[in-house]
Design a protein around this motif. Structure first.
Motif, short mmCIF file in Angstrom:
data_model
loop_
_atom_site.label_atom_id
_atom_site.label_comp_id
_atom_site.label_asym_id
_atom_site.label_seq_id
_atom_site.Cartn_x
_atom_site.Cartn_y
_atom_site.Cartn_z
N ALA A 26 1.26 -1.39 -0.24
CA ALA A 26 0.65 -0.09 0.21
C ALA A 26 1.07 1.36 0.08
O ALA A 26 0.27 2.69 -0.23
CB ALA A 26 -1.24 -0.01 0.83
N THR A 27 2.16 1.47 0.66
CA THR A 27 2.47 1.82 1.00
C THR A 27 3.27 2.33 -1.32
O THR A 27 3.50 3.70 -0.84
CB THR A 27 4.62 2.08 1.08
N TYR A 28 3.81 2.06 -1.54
CA TYR A 28 4.35 2.20 -3.48
C TYR A 28 2.98 3.18 -3.38
O TYR A 28 3.03 4.27 -4.56
CB TYR A 28 3.86 0.59 -4.38
N MET A 32 3.60 7.23 -4.49
CA MET A 32 3.41 7.58 -5.67
C MET A 32 2.34 8.90 -5.85
O MET A 32 2.41 9.48 -6.95
CB MET A 32 2.50 6.04 -6.62
N GLU A 33 1.56 8.65 -5.09
CA GLU A 33 0.43 9.76 -4.54
C GLU A 33 1.49 11.22 -4.11
O GLU A 33 1.15 12.50 -5.16
CB GLU A 33 -0.93 9.63 -3.70
N PHE A 66 4.62 -5.26 -9.38
CA PHE A 66 5.78 -5.10 -8.35
C PHE A 66 6.79 -5.78 -8.45
O PHE A 66 6.35 -7.07 -8.69
CB PHE A 66 5.47 -5.30 -6.91
N LEU A 67 7.95 -5.75 -9.03
CA LEU A 67 9.22 -6.14 -10.03
C LEU A 67 10.58 -6.33 -9.09
O LEU A 67 10.61 -7.79 -8.94
CB LEU A 67 10.04 -5.19 -11.27
N ARG A 68 10.98 -5.96 -8.15
CA ARG A 68 11.79 -5.81 -7.26
C ARG A 68 11.21 -5.12 -6.25
O ARG A 68 10.47 -4.16 -5.68
CB ARG A 68 13.45 -4.85 -7.63
#
Length: 135
Positions: A26-28, A32-33, A66-68
């Motif tokens: 959720a932090t991603y 981004m926001e 989510f890649l890494r």
């Protein structure tokens, strides 16, 4: 039409982590926001403009990859760029980069929302400038 690419640096703090020791999913979206608000505010479309016009950003859809994993104290850059804007709908892309390594990508379907009419409206010139579609 090419658009502005914005860069937003951030250091990963303890509060961003989950029980696995890496950044919570959720932090991603929260970070981004923050990067999107940084972009539009710097380009004259902050909360005061939204209050004045009763027009503000809204998200209609999100696709995230989510890649890494991202860990504590890592320095990342969030790149933000509008890919297109047709009629009432824009496509905005964000990437989280650690050095040149892409850790996460997200595509957002966005629009300009009329807070009084409670519906999407055509983008204004001010809004297109704020998201980097106009110089």
């Amino acid at each position: 039409m090419s658009s502005l690419k914005s860069s937003f640096p951030i250091t990963i703090k303890e509060i961003y982590l989950d029980s696995f020791g890496h950044m919570n999913n959720a932090t991603y979206l929260t970070l981004m926001e923050e990067a999107r608000w940084d972009l539009i505010t710097k380009r004259g479309y902050g909360i005061e403009k939204i209050k004045q016009t009763s027009l503000g950003p809204t998200i209609v859809e999100i696709k995230i990859n989510f890649l890494r994993e991202i860990k504590l104290h890592e320095e990342i850059i969030i790149e933000t760029q509008m890919l297109s804007y047709e009629k009432k709908i824009g496509i905005l892309s964000q990437k989280m980069l650690r050095n040149d390594e892409v850790c996460c990508t997200a595509d957002f379907v966005i629009g300009l929302f009329d807070l009084k009419q409670r519906k999407l409206v055509l983008p204004t010139d001010d809004w297109l400038y704020a998201v980097g579609m106009k110089n």
